[in-house]
Design an enzyme around this catalytic site. Structure first.
Site, mmCIF file in Angstrom:
data_model
loop_
_atom_site.group_PDB
_atom_site.id
_atom_site.type_symbol
_atom_site.label_atom_id
_atom_site.label_comp_id
_atom_site.label_asym_id
_atom_site.label_seq_id
_atom_site.Cartn_x
_atom_site.Cartn_y
_atom_site.Cartn_z
ATOM 1 N N THR A 101 0.868 -1.174 0.000
ATOM 2 C CA THR A 101 0.000 0.000 0.000
ATOM 3 C C THR A 101 0.905 1.224 0.000
ATOM 4 O O THR A 101 2.129 1.098 0.092
ATOM 5 C CB THR A 101 -0.882 0.066 1.264
ATOM 6 O OG1 THR A 101 -0.022 0.040 2.410
ATOM 7 C CG2 THR A 101 -1.835 -1.095 1.356
ATOM 8 N N ARG B 219 -12.509 -7.634 -3.529
ATOM 9 C CA ARG B 219 -11.955 -7.701 -2.186
ATOM 10 C C ARG B 219 -11.852 -6.307 -1.569
ATOM 11 O O ARG B 219 -11.464 -5.356 -2.221
ATOM 12 C CB ARG B 219 -10.562 -8.330 -2.206
ATOM 13 C CG ARG B 219 -9.860 -8.334 -0.847
ATOM 14 C CD ARG B 219 -8.509 -9.039 -0.924
ATOM 15 N NE ARG B 219 -7.794 -8.950 0.352
ATOM 16 C CZ ARG B 219 -6.887 -8.029 0.639
ATOM 17 N NH1 ARG B 219 -6.555 -7.121 -0.269
ATOM 18 N NH2 ARG B 219 -6.290 -8.009 1.817
ATOM 19 N N ILE B 220 -12.213 -6.194 -0.304
ATOM 20 C CA ILE B 220 -11.992 -4.970 0.458
ATOM 21 C C ILE B 220 -11.004 -5.305 1.562
ATOM 22 O O ILE B 220 -11.237 -6.200 2.372
ATOM 23 C CB ILE B 220 -13.302 -4.420 1.040
ATOM 24 C CG1 ILE B 220 -14.223 -3.974 -0.100
ATOM 25 C CG2 ILE B 220 -13.022 -3.262 1.994
ATOM 26 C CD1 ILE B 220 -15.588 -3.522 0.343
ATOM 27 N N GLY B 221 -9.878 -4.607 1.560
ATOM 28 C CA GLY B 221 -8.837 -4.887 2.534
ATOM 29 C C GLY B 221 -8.870 -3.926 3.701
ATOM 30 O O GLY B 221 -9.900 -3.298 3.999
ATOM 31 N N ASP B 222 -7.733 -3.768 4.354
ATOM 32 C CA ASP B 222 -7.664 -2.907 5.533
ATOM 33 C C ASP B 222 -7.570 -1.430 5.182
ATOM 34 O O ASP B 222 -7.943 -0.570 5.987
ATOM 35 C CB ASP B 222 -6.428 -3.268 6.360
ATOM 36 C CG ASP B 222 -5.139 -2.944 5.614
ATOM 37 O OD1 ASP B 222 -4.466 -1.955 5.969
ATOM 38 O OD2 ASP B 222 -4.806 -3.659 4.664
ATOM 39 N N GLY C 260 -3.790 -7.417 4.670
ATOM 40 C CA GLY C 260 -4.990 -6.726 5.102
ATOM 41 C C GLY C 260 -5.819 -7.454 6.132
ATOM 42 O O GLY C 260 -6.316 -6.848 7.086
#
Length: 310
Positions: free
Chosen positions: A186, A210-213, A235
């Site tokens: 990131t 996908r949804i990460g941190d 994540g």
């Protein structure tokens, strides 16, 4: 008390023998972005403006996993996400599932400042970006030689990955492919001004759906009146361990210093999964990680600055 800034370009299994042609442009980008942020702080810009400015520059760089440098999905497209948070007001904005927005971090800020919401995603976020006049480009803008090569290497190794991770064939015990493209890389920035105002911003690219941190407040991004934190790494681990918020909580409720709080949070996370950059309202800086390396840089008003990977 004085201004301070820290930024990162991702943490992960960065080989210590990373070739010069891959290392040098990343180090140069970290230096350019650090200088940009320092100049903005010296000029009296707010920390919120500074972290957005630096994150935008990192998004525009093809060498890190965000914006134009986002990893390609297995479909050869990009999906991006970002979040930003102001420490004084605790105002925040988050976006996910972006495919055409040039600077996701700026859309996150618009969500924070121009809507009653915190989080917009996918088609709704894309439509809102166009309504607000943010710059968008077709997919060809995001498809660079660097991320094409990453995807090629990943497919050859039967995995999906970020550029500085060495391809390794999947083993029976390995993390299943469904957990996604880039769980590690990131970009992020945290800053504090001479008045102790704080802000944090984080941005990345990832697999389809996908949804990460990164866009999760308290996980990948957090800021209050005590500290500002931007996390990087795997994540799922960052979300489970509420990495960014835990640093602030240890300082707030246990009275730990930033260094001790950040080190404790990193030590408690699974090895090889997490890194972070953080600053306090007093201008202290911490940049710990438990991965092989983390692209990182920082500067403080007393003149100290640092750019490092391992």
């Amino acid at each position: 008390m004085g201004w301070a800034i820290a930024l990162h370009g991702g943490a992960g299994d960065i080989p210590v023998d990373l070739p010069t042609d891959k290392r040098a442009p990343r180090e140069a980008t970290l230096r350019r972005c650090l200088d940009l942020g320092v100049a903005a702080l010296k000029a009296g810009h707010s920390p919120l403006d500074v972290v957005e400015l630096v994150a935008r520059e990192l998004e525009n760089c093809p060498y890190f996993n965000a914006g134009r440098g986002s990893v390609l999905t297995t479909n050869g497209t990009v999906e991006m996400e970002a979040s930003i948070m102001d420490g004084t007001s605790k105002g925040c904005g988050c976006v996910s599932g972006l495919t055409t927005v040039v600077n996701p971090i700026s859309l996150a800020r618009v969500v924070m400042e121009k809507t009653p919401h915190i989080y917009l995603a996918f088609d709704g976020a894309e439509a809102f970006a166009r309504e607000q006049g943010l710059e968008t480009r077709d997919q060809s803008y995001f498809i660079t030689e660097q991320n094409i090569e990453r995807l090629k290497q990943a497919k050859e190794a039967n995995r999906v990955q970020i550029d500085y991770t060495q391809p390794q064939p999947i083993k029976e015990q390995a993390i299943p492919r469904s957990e996604g493209d880039s769980q590690i890389g990131t970009v992020g920035c945290v800053a504090v001004d001479r008045n102790g105002n704080l802000a944090s911003a984080t941005s990345t690219g990832k697999m389809v759906g996908r949804i990460g941190d990164t866009p999760v407040i308290g996980a990948g991004t957090y800021a209050n009146t005590i500290c500002a934190v931007s996390a990087t790494g795997k994540g799922e681990s960052i979300i489970r361990n509420t990495i960014a918020r835990d640093v602030a909580a240890l300082m707030e409720y246990k009275g730990l210093s930033l260094k001790d709080a950040a080190n404790q949070v990193i030590a408690n996370a699974p090895k090889g999964t997490v890194g972070l950059v953080a600053v306090t309202d007093k201008g202290d800086v911490a940049m710990p990680f438990n991965t092989t390396g983390m692209f990182r840089a920082c500067a403080v008003e007393d003149g100290h600055s640092e750019i490092a990977i391992w």
